[in-house]
Write an enzyme that holds these catalytic residues in place. Sequence first.
Site, PDB file in Angstrom:
ATOM      1  N   LYS A  13      -0.480   8.760  -4.158  1.00  0.00           N
ATOM      2  CA  LYS A  13       0.474   8.180  -5.100  1.00  0.00           C
ATOM      3  C   LYS A  13      -0.107   6.962  -5.809  1.00  0.00           C
ATOM      4  O   LYS A  13      -0.011   6.840  -7.022  1.00  0.00           O
ATOM      5  CB  LYS A  13       1.757   7.734  -4.380  1.00  0.00           C
ATOM      6  CG  LYS A  13       2.516   8.832  -3.685  1.00  0.00           C
ATOM      7  CD  LYS A  13       3.837   8.308  -3.137  1.00  0.00           C
ATOM      8  CE  LYS A  13       3.706   7.265  -2.035  1.00  0.00           C
ATOM      9  NZ  LYS A  13       3.242   7.803  -0.739  1.00  0.00           N
ATOM     10  N   ARG A  88      12.295   5.365  -0.224  1.00  0.00           N
ATOM     11  CA  ARG A  88      11.808   6.107   0.928  1.00  0.00           C
ATOM     12  C   ARG A  88      12.945   6.572   1.826  1.00  0.00           C
ATOM     13  O   ARG A  88      12.692   7.239   2.829  1.00  0.00           O
ATOM     14  CB  ARG A  88      10.894   5.200   1.756  1.00  0.00           C
ATOM     15  CG  ARG A  88       9.409   5.410   1.524  1.00  0.00           C
ATOM     16  CD  ARG A  88       8.705   4.314   2.294  1.00  0.00           C
ATOM     17  NE  ARG A  88       7.368   4.630   2.685  1.00  0.00           N
ATOM     18  CZ  ARG A  88       6.281   4.253   2.029  1.00  0.00           C
ATOM     19  NH1 ARG A  88       6.379   3.617   0.886  1.00  0.00           N
ATOM     20  NH2 ARG A  88       5.081   4.531   2.506  1.00  0.00           N
ATOM     21  N   ARG A 123      -9.619   5.764   3.407  1.00  0.00           N
ATOM     22  CA  ARG A 123      -9.067   4.774   2.483  1.00  0.00           C
ATOM     23  C   ARG A 123      -9.565   3.362   2.776  1.00  0.00           C
ATOM     24  O   ARG A 123      -9.621   2.930   3.916  1.00  0.00           O
ATOM     25  CB  ARG A 123      -7.545   4.816   2.563  1.00  0.00           C
ATOM     26  CG  ARG A 123      -6.886   3.780   1.683  1.00  0.00           C
ATOM     27  CD  ARG A 123      -5.554   4.221   1.221  1.00  0.00           C
ATOM     28  NE  ARG A 123      -4.564   4.224   2.293  1.00  0.00           N
ATOM     29  CZ  ARG A 123      -3.291   4.544   2.083  1.00  0.00           C
ATOM     30  NH1 ARG A 123      -2.895   4.899   0.891  1.00  0.00           N
ATOM     31  NH2 ARG A 123      -2.444   4.514   3.089  1.00  0.00           N
ATOM     32  N   ARG A 157      -6.972  -0.660   6.096  1.00  0.00           N
ATOM     33  CA  ARG A 157      -5.677  -1.192   6.479  1.00  0.00           C
ATOM     34  C   ARG A 157      -5.413  -0.915   7.951  1.00  0.00           C
ATOM     35  O   ARG A 157      -5.710   0.150   8.441  1.00  0.00           O
ATOM     36  CB  ARG A 157      -4.581  -0.517   5.658  1.00  0.00           C
ATOM     37  CG  ARG A 157      -4.150  -1.325   4.469  1.00  0.00           C
ATOM     38  CD  ARG A 157      -3.384  -0.500   3.492  1.00  0.00           C
ATOM     39  NE  ARG A 157      -2.265   0.232   4.082  1.00  0.00           N
ATOM     40  CZ  ARG A 157      -1.460   1.009   3.363  1.00  0.00           C
ATOM     41  NH1 ARG A 157      -1.670   1.159   2.083  1.00  0.00           N
ATOM     42  NH2 ARG A 157      -0.467   1.644   3.946  1.00  0.00           N
ATOM     43  N   ARG A 168       3.605   7.235  10.820  1.00  0.00           N
ATOM     44  CA  ARG A 168       4.082   7.125   9.433  1.00  0.00           C
ATOM     45  C   ARG A 168       4.472   8.495   8.887  1.00  0.00           C
ATOM     46  O   ARG A 168       5.427   8.620   8.132  1.00  0.00           O
ATOM     47  CB  ARG A 168       3.013   6.483   8.560  1.00  0.00           C
ATOM     48  CG  ARG A 168       2.934   4.976   8.771  1.00  0.00           C
ATOM     49  CD  ARG A 168       1.642   4.411   8.279  1.00  0.00           C
ATOM     50  NE  ARG A 168       1.538   4.421   6.834  1.00  0.00           N
ATOM     51  CZ  ARG A 168       0.385   4.290   6.193  1.00  0.00           C
ATOM     52  NH1 ARG A 168      -0.736   4.157   6.861  1.00  0.00           N
ATOM     53  NH2 ARG A 168       0.359   4.291   4.889  1.00  0.00           N
TER      54      ARG A 168
HETATM   55  P1  ADP Z   1       1.550   4.554   1.962  1.00  0.00           P
HETATM   56  O1  ADP Z   1       0.103   4.620   1.833  1.00  0.00           O
HETATM   57  O2  ADP Z   1       2.094   5.071   3.224  1.00  0.00           O
HETATM   58  O3  ADP Z   1       2.280   5.023   0.765  1.00  0.00           O
HETATM   59  P2  ADP Z   1       2.584   1.917   1.486  1.00  0.00           P
HETATM   60  O4  ADP Z   1       1.551   0.964   1.101  1.00  0.00           O
HETATM   61  O5  ADP Z   1       3.488   2.464   0.442  1.00  0.00           O
HETATM   62  O6  ADP Z   1       1.857   3.054   2.265  1.00  0.00           O
HETATM   63  O7  ADP Z   1       3.528   1.289   2.620  1.00  0.00           O
HETATM   64  C1  ADP Z   1       3.017   0.683   3.781  1.00  0.00           C
HETATM   65  C2  ADP Z   1       4.141   0.294   4.710  1.00  0.00           C
HETATM   66  O8  ADP Z   1       5.050  -0.609   4.061  1.00  0.00           O
HETATM   67  C3  ADP Z   1       5.037   1.443   5.155  1.00  0.00           C
HETATM   68  O9  ADP Z   1       4.510   2.117   6.261  1.00  0.00           O
HETATM   69  C4  ADP Z   1       6.349   0.716   5.487  1.00  0.00           C
HETATM   70  O10 ADP Z   1       6.287   0.066   6.725  1.00  0.00           O
HETATM   71  C5  ADP Z   1       6.413  -0.339   4.414  1.00  0.00           C
HETATM   72  N1  ADP Z   1       7.150   0.134   3.215  1.00  0.00           N
HETATM   73  C6  ADP Z   1       6.630   0.379   1.984  1.00  0.00           C
HETATM   74  N2  ADP Z   1       7.578   0.815   1.129  1.00  0.00           N
HETATM   75  C7  ADP Z   1       8.734   0.845   1.834  1.00  0.00           C
HETATM   76  C8  ADP Z   1      10.085   1.227   1.542  1.00  0.00           C
HETATM   77  N3  ADP Z   1      10.424   1.673   0.311  1.00  0.00           N
HETATM   78  N4  ADP Z   1      10.999   1.133   2.525  1.00  0.00           N
HETATM   79  C9  ADP Z   1      10.686   0.689   3.746  1.00  0.00           C
HETATM   80  N5  ADP Z   1       9.442   0.335   4.105  1.00  0.00           N
HETATM   81  C10 ADP Z   1       8.467   0.402   3.169  1.00  0.00           C
END
Ligand code: ADP
Length: 211
Positions: A13, A88, A123, A157, A168
């Site tokens: 994404k 989410r 990543r 990360r 996740r």
């Molecule tokens: P990914 O690579 O999984 O898309 P993100 O960088 O979007 O990772 O998100 C990393 C973490 O931040 C998630 O695992 C969650 O803990 C938190 N997070 C991100 N966006 C949201 C959201 N919309 N609602 C709740 N938690 C979120």
Amino acid sequence: MNIIFLGAPGAGKGTQAAYVSEHFKIPTISTGEIIRQTLKSGSEMGKKLKSYIEKGHLVPDEAVIEMVKERISKDDCKSGFILDGFPRTVKQAEALDHSGIDIDKVIDIEVDDEIIYKRMVGRRICSKCGKTYNIDLNVLPKINGRCDVCSGDLIQRADDKLETVKERLKVYYDQTHVLKDYYDKQGKRVVIDGAQSLEKIAEDINKVLGA
Ligand code: ADP
Ligand code: ZN
């Protein structure tokens, strides 16, 4: 144009959002990125959110909803924005709808779990500005280990470790997967095959967005 990028963690994404953002000159709002910055700031809020992230769990809806609303109200979102990693949960999606923000399209990048694991292990992100690279997908910086944009160190990360990735993905299937249905009912969801090359995925997305 207001766009949502849906899809499992590691579906690509962020990478695709960056392309679209550049093409349409609209900002990407990545909740993950905003949360990571909040963590770094050492604020009370940051301390509260840390344990959720480290476990691979979602942070509470109220916190993210607030962050997103505030970000969308900024001037640079007037002619459009991309939401990466939000909503989410159904609660987040409903909050967005109720706040009167119109979404034009929901781009859903679909990939098998196996591919997701591979991508997340490869990543790397910039510790300073958050730009994403991937050593397995050939999204490499010009200088090994250094960010092209800001020269920051590239790191893995903490939540990209295998155990956390598993958690996740579970959270994704438990809480986020239903949003496919949610946006199908609104007639907004478009499925993109995320198993293709980054270029081909970008091409498909451009077609959908009429770019
Ligand atoms: P990914 O690579 O999984 O898309 P993100 O960088 O979007 O990772 O998100 C990393 C973490 O931040 C998630 O695992 C969650 O803990 C938190 N997070 C991100 N966006 C949201 C959201 N919309 N609602 C709740 N938690 C979120
Ligand atoms: Zn950087």
